[in-house]
Design a protein around this motif. Structure first.
Motif, PDB file in Angstrom:
ATOM      1  N   ALA A  80     -29.675   2.323   8.986  1.00  0.00           N
ATOM      2  CA  ALA A  80     -30.682   1.533   9.906  1.00  0.00           C
ATOM      3  C   ALA A  80     -30.837   2.529  11.641  1.00  0.00           C
ATOM      4  N   ALA A 134     -40.004   0.007  13.250  1.00  0.00           N
ATOM      5  CA  ALA A 134     -39.464  -0.067  11.637  1.00  0.00           C
ATOM      6  C   ALA A 134     -40.628   0.116  10.614  1.00  0.00           C
ATOM      7  N   PRO A 174     -34.785   0.558   8.613  1.00  0.00           N
ATOM      8  CA  PRO A 174     -34.530  -0.811   8.622  1.00  0.00           C
ATOM      9  C   PRO A 174     -34.164  -0.841  11.170  1.00  0.00           C
ATOM     10  N   MET A 192     -26.393  -5.303  11.164  1.00  0.00           N
ATOM     11  CA  MET A 192     -26.856  -4.777   9.502  1.00  0.00           C
ATOM     12  C   MET A 192     -25.525  -5.425   8.634  1.00  0.00           C
ATOM     13  N   ILE A 235     -33.263  -8.115  12.217  1.00  0.00           N
ATOM     14  CA  ILE A 235     -33.468  -6.877  11.825  1.00  0.00           C
ATOM     15  C   ILE A 235     -34.538  -6.913  11.261  1.00  0.00           C
ATOM     16  N   SER A 236     -35.143  -5.993  11.437  1.00  0.00           N
ATOM     17  CA  SER A 236     -36.941  -5.217  10.987  1.00  0.00           C
ATOM     18  C   SER A 236     -36.963  -4.411  10.057  1.00  0.00           C
ATOM     19  N   GLN A 237     -37.703  -4.857   8.631  1.00  0.00           N
ATOM     20  CA  GLN A 237     -37.539  -4.166   7.733  1.00  0.00           C
ATOM     21  C   GLN A 237     -38.954  -3.396   7.421  1.00  0.00           C
TER      22      GLN A 237
END
Length: 358
Positions: free
Chosen positions: A82, A109, A115, A334, A356-358
């Motif tokens: 991350a 991201a 992430p 996370m 959280i951006s993935q």
């Protein structure tokens, strides 16, 4: 897990990036670090956006500068679990309009392919907390990593704004009752750097030379310490602009005396902050750019009756501690763990922040 974090602080000097290894509780290793300074043009854009809120003119330009600088540093990190992206604080008014860190984690991201954890402060503020400071959970982990033993210790971060963390390394977890107390102390490097730039003397007072050559105007310091912020019970936090008038208060003083007086204000605010400690700490470990200023460090050692040391004295890296903190916090987000608590931000109960951006 191997995680990265980055910090663009209120001093607006540039972006720090650091990699750590952790399980979200203990630190198991420190990895690579990197720094990317802002250009003078970029600093002008960022300075012009200070105090602005989302959607206001100038915010989008500032956000692009911030995102581009982070991407410059982060593209070649290698595999990470991350990336903790703090963004740039432009405005901070908990209890009023909230808090605003510019920068889009979703863009990072997409372009980094990993992430990205960002917007760390909003959840805390929405639940009644100050949203700052957020590094204390990492300070607790550092206290355990250095083997501090049973004695509590304090961390002082001298960035644009100053903040203190009192940490008990014997506490079972950073969100355990009594494990931490943290709060902003007052201005730190921001007014020193602002004075240098306003007077055309350079970007900062190298080695504290100007301050060490001057005389403190005690009247200015006394008036500064009458601000109601200093009698507020912590946790408490500041916007960079809260003491924006301070440089004006020394406008009639010669350069050296003006700088010495600003240093006197900073020292006074830290001394007032130390009065709030739950128990006397065994030592004060100083991080942030201010630890490189002999005027500040000598003044702190004279004013306090405990050892005052740069964090390097215990094996930590004061240039990258905040970036490491956001790597640590990213991993905690996370894993669904908390990132702030009543003792660190005044939030009603321990809370996990961050998107959280993935």
């Amino acid at each position: 897990m191997r995680v990265a974090g980055a910090m663009s602080g209120t001093s607006l000097d540039g972006v720090d990036l650091a990699v750590i290894e952790s399980d979200g509780v203990a630190i198991t290793g420190f990895g690579q670090t990197a720094y990317r300074p802002y250009s003078e043009v970029e600093r002008v854009i960022l300075r012009s956006a200070l105090g602005l809120w989302p959607g206001e003119a100038g915010v989008a330009e500032a956000a692009e500068v911030i995102e581009d600088a982070h991407l410059d540093l982060a593209r070649d990190l290698g595999p990470i679990a991350a990336f903790g992206f703090h963004g740039q604080t432009l405005a901070h008014a908990p209890g009023l309009r909230g808090t605003h860190q510019a920068g889009d984690g979703e863009r990072l991201a997409r372009e980094l392919g990993c992430p990205v954890v960002w917007d760390f402060r909003s959840s805390d503020v929405e639940l009644g907390g100050q949203g700052a400071p957020l590094a204390p959970f990492f300070h607790w982990a550092c206290a355990r990593w250095i083997g501090a033993g049973g004695a509590p210790l304090a961390f002082l971060n001298l960035g644009g704004v100053g903040n203190l963390t009192w940490a008990d390394p014997l506490a079972a977890a950073p969100d355990a009752p009594g494990a931490l107390l943290a709060f902003d102390t007052g201005p730190a490097n921001a007014p020193l750097d602002d004075l240098m730039q306003v007077r055309g003397l350079g970007a900062f007072d190298l080695d504290g030379a100007l301050a060490l050559a001057g005389q403190v105007d005690r009247g200015v310091v006394a008036a500064f310490l009458e601000d109601r912020f200093f009698v507020k019970i912590p946790p408490k936090s500041l916007d960079r602009g809260h003491f924006g008038h301070l440089v004006e208060k020394v406008s009639t003083l010669p350069d050296a005396d003006a700088m010495a007086t600003l240093v006197g204000c900073i020292l006074g605010s830290v001394v007032r902050g130390m009065e709030h400690m739950p128990a006397p700490p065994a030592q004060l470990l100083v991080t942030g750019g201010g630890r490189k200023n002999p005027a500040l460090m000598t003044g702190l050692q004279t004013a306090l009756d405990i050892p005052v040391l740069p964090v390097e004295a215990v094996g930590l890296d004061g240039d990258f501690l905040e970036a490491q903190a956001f790597a640590y916090l990213a991993l905690r987000v996370m894993r669904g763990m908390t990132t702030s608590a009543p003792g660190t931000t005044g939030v009603a109960a321990a809370v996990g922040g961050g998107r959280i951006s993935q």
